[in-house]
Design a protein around this motif. Structure first.
Motif, short mmCIF file in Angstrom:
data_model
loop_
_atom_site.label_atom_id
_atom_site.label_comp_id
_atom_site.label_asym_id
_atom_site.label_seq_id
_atom_site.Cartn_x
_atom_site.Cartn_y
_atom_site.Cartn_z
N UNK A 63 7.53 1.18 13.87
CA UNK A 63 6.44 0.56 14.64
C UNK A 63 6.96 -0.59 15.50
N UNK A 64 6.35 -0.76 16.67
CA UNK A 64 6.80 -1.76 17.64
C UNK A 64 5.80 -2.91 17.76
N UNK A 65 6.32 -4.12 17.98
CA UNK A 65 5.53 -5.28 18.38
C UNK A 65 4.27 -5.49 17.58
N UNK A 66 3.12 -5.57 18.25
CA UNK A 66 1.85 -5.83 17.55
C UNK A 66 1.48 -4.70 16.59
N UNK A 67 1.94 -3.48 16.87
CA UNK A 67 1.67 -2.38 15.94
C UNK A 67 2.37 -2.63 14.60
N UNK A 68 3.58 -3.16 14.66
CA UNK A 68 4.31 -3.47 13.43
C UNK A 68 3.63 -4.59 12.66
N UNK A 69 3.15 -5.61 13.38
CA UNK A 69 2.47 -6.72 12.73
C UNK A 69 1.22 -6.25 11.99
N UNK A 70 0.42 -5.44 12.68
CA UNK A 70 -0.81 -4.93 12.05
C UNK A 70 -0.49 -3.97 10.92
N UNK A 71 0.55 -3.17 11.09
CA UNK A 71 0.94 -2.23 10.03
C UNK A 71 1.40 -2.98 8.79
N UNK A 72 2.21 -4.01 8.96
CA UNK A 72 2.69 -4.78 7.80
C UNK A 72 1.53 -5.41 7.04
N UNK A 73 0.49 -5.81 7.77
CA UNK A 73 -0.67 -6.44 7.12
C UNK A 73 -1.50 -5.46 6.30
N UNK A 74 -1.42 -4.17 6.63
CA UNK A 74 -2.28 -3.20 5.94
C UNK A 74 -1.51 -2.10 5.23
N UNK A 75 -0.19 -2.20 5.16
CA UNK A 75 0.62 -1.08 4.68
C UNK A 75 0.31 -0.70 3.24
N UNK A 76 -0.17 -1.63 2.43
CA UNK A 76 -0.50 -1.30 1.04
C UNK A 76 -1.90 -0.72 0.89
N UNK A 77 -2.62 -0.60 1.99
CA UNK A 77 -3.99 -0.12 1.93
C UNK A 77 -4.18 1.25 2.58
N UNK A 78 -3.09 1.85 3.09
CA UNK A 78 -3.21 3.14 3.78
C UNK A 78 -2.25 4.15 3.15
N UNK A 79 -2.62 5.43 3.15
CA UNK A 79 -1.77 6.45 2.51
C UNK A 79 -0.55 6.82 3.33
N UNK A 80 -0.57 6.59 4.66
CA UNK A 80 0.54 6.99 5.52
C UNK A 80 1.43 5.78 5.78
N UNK A 81 2.74 5.93 5.56
CA UNK A 81 3.68 4.84 5.79
C UNK A 81 4.65 5.22 6.90
N UNK A 82 5.26 4.21 7.51
CA UNK A 82 6.17 4.41 8.63
C UNK A 82 7.45 3.61 8.41
N UNK A 83 8.25 4.00 7.42
CA UNK A 83 9.51 3.29 7.18
C UNK A 83 10.50 3.54 8.31
N UNK A 84 11.41 2.59 8.59
CA UNK A 84 12.42 2.82 9.64
C UNK A 84 13.19 4.11 9.37
N UNK A 85 13.40 4.90 10.44
CA UNK A 85 13.97 6.24 10.31
C UNK A 85 14.68 6.58 11.61
N UNK A 86 15.90 7.09 11.54
CA UNK A 86 16.57 7.54 12.75
C UNK A 86 15.80 8.72 13.34
N UNK A 87 15.62 8.70 14.66
CA UNK A 87 14.86 9.77 15.30
C UNK A 87 15.48 11.14 15.05
N UNK A 88 16.80 11.21 14.99
CA UNK A 88 17.45 12.50 14.73
C UNK A 88 17.09 13.06 13.37
N UNK A 89 16.94 12.20 12.37
CA UNK A 89 16.52 12.67 11.04
C UNK A 89 15.07 13.16 11.08
#
Length: 362
Positions: free
Chosen positions: A319-345
C-alpha cells in the motif's frame, strides 16, 4: 441482465497533456480516481491514439488467429508460463472457479447481475507480446522472456510495437493522473512500472466454433496486473462489474480506450480500489457484428485489443501513502491483508491459479 442504462465515466487525457497543473487537470485527476474506486474502470480519451492503428493491429491479429492450429502452436512457450507467444484455447481457466471466496462473492449478487458460468477453461487463444525494455537484471527471468515473432508476418514487430506503445503511453499518463487524484506524488505509481513486464495481449476466439449466443469466451475474472487498457473490439460482448456488484456492458465511446483496475492497483490502495471483475459472452450484438464481419470478407475471429500494464517484477508491492496509513489503522479489523510482496511473486502465484504454470504460491 446488465444495466444498459449506465455508462462508465469518460476521462479526458487532453486536459492533462495540455497542462497537468491546471485546475481543470486536477479536477480530471480526481474524477479518474473516483471512477476507479466506484466502477473499477473508466473510458479514457487520448488524442494521440489513432483508430487506424488499432484497425491495422486487429486486421493482423485476425489473420494470425485464423491460421491453422499447428502453425500457431509453434509460437507457444509453456515453459515460460505462456508469458510470451501464444496460449492455446482451453488452457487458461477463470480463477473464480478455483476460489471459494470469489464464489461466495458472486452468490451475493442479485440474480440479474450474476455472471455466466465460469467453471470451464476459456475457449480463447491469446498472444503475449512484450512492450518496453526488459530489466537489466531480474529475479524473474520467466516473466521477462524473449519475444516470439511469428514467421508468416513480416510486419509483426512494427505493428505490435506501434500499437502497444500507443496504449502504454495512454495508460502511463492515466497512472500519473490517478496518483495525483489520490494525493500521491505524480510518479508514485508510474515509477514502480519501469521495466515492468507490460504485455500487449490480444485474445482470439473462433466464432465459427464458439459463436452461439450465450457462449462464454472469457469467464468471470479479474486481471492480475496493475492496470489493463483496451482499444475497441469489433465484437461486443465484454461486461464489467462495479464495486457494488452491478453488471454493465462495456460500451466505450468512439475515440476512447477502456481502463480497468487490476490486482496490483488493489494492492497499492489496500483494497480501496477493487480489481475489476469482467467476462466476455456472445450476445445478440456479437451476432450482429459477426454478420458485418462476414460482409467484409474477414475472418470470424473476435480479437480483443488489450494491454496489461504491470508493476516491475522486482518492485515491492505494498500500500502507498495515505492508503498505507489507513490500512495500518484498520489492519486488525479486516479479513484481507496486504503484506509487502515482490510483484514477481504475486504474478507467479496468480499464474498458477489460472492454470498457466504449476506454481500456486509465492
Amino acid at each position: 441482465m446488465a444495466d444498459a442504462s449506465m455508462s462508465l465515466p469518460v476521462i479526458d487525457l487532453a486536459v492533462w497533456l495540455t497542462d497537468p497543473t491546471s485546475a481543470a487537470s486536477m479536477a480530471e485527476c480526481r474524477k479518474a480516481a473516483q471512477a476507479l474506486e466506484t466502477y473499477s474502470a473508466f473510458a479514457l480519451r487520448d488524442p494521440r491514439v489513432r483508430e487506424e492503428d488499432n484497425a491495422r493491429f486487429l486486421d493482423m491479429m485476425e489473420d494470425y488467429f485464423a491460421q491453422p492450429t499447428a502453425a500457431k502452436q509453434r509460437d507457444a512457450r509453456p515453459e515460460y508460463g505462456y508469458q510470451v507467444g501464444v496460449t492455446p484455447e482451453l488452457t487458461e481457466v477463470p480463477r473464480c472457479g478455483r476460489d471459494a471466496a470469489c464464489q461466495q462473492h458472486v452468490a451475493a449478487y442479485p440474480p440479474e447481475h450474476r455472471p455466466a458460468a465460469f467453471d470451464a477453461p476459456d475457449p480463447k487463444w491469446r498472444f503475449f507480446w512484450r512492450i518496453g525494455p526488459t530489466p537489466p537484471t531480474t529475479q524473474f527471468a520467466q516473466l521477462n522472456a524473449d519475444a516470439v515473432v511469428p514467421a508468416a508476418f513480416p510486419s509483426w514487430r512494427a505493428v505490435m510495437d506501434g500499437w502497444g506503445q500507443s496504449m502504454t503511453d495512454a495508460v502511463a499518463a492515466a497512472a500519473q493522473m490517478l496518483a495525483v487524484g489520490w494525493g500521491l506524488p505524480r510518479d508514485a505509481i508510474l515509477e514502480r512500472t519501469r521495466y515492468g513486464p507490460h504485455l500487449l495481449a490480444p485474445t482470439g476466439a473462433d466464432l465459427t466454433v464458439y459463436g452461439a449466443e450465450g457462449t462464454v469466451l472469457a469467464g468471470f475474472h479479474t486481471d492480475l496486473n496493475l492496470l489493463t487498457i483496451h482499444g475497441k473490439s469489433r465484437f461486443p460482448g465484454l461486461h464489467v462489474w462495479t464495486r457494488d456488484g452491478r453488471k454493465l456492458p462495456a460500451r466505450v465511446p468512439d475515440g476512447c480506450l477502456l481502463v480497468q483496475a487490476g490486482k496490483q492497483i488493489e494492492y497499492m490502495t489496500a483494497g480501496e480500489v477493487h480489481a475489476g471483475f469482467h467476462e466476455v459472452v456472445v450476445g445478440p450484438a456479437t451476432r450482429e457484428a459477426m454478420a458485418r464481419q462476414q460482409a467484409r470478407g474477414r475472418p470470424l475471429w473476435r480479437v480483443s485489443s488489450t494491454l496489461f500494464f504491470h508493476t516491475a517484477s522486482d518492485q515491492l508491492l505494498e500500500p502507498l501513502g495515505p492508503f498505507k496509513t489507513r490500512y495500518e489503522a484498520r489492519r486488525n479489523q479486516v479479513p484481507v491483508t496486504f503484506p509487502p510482496l515482490l510483484a514477481g511473486h504475486q504474478v507467479a502465484a496468480e499464474l498458477g491459479l489460472i492454470n498457466l504454470t504449476t506454481t500456486t504460491t509465492s
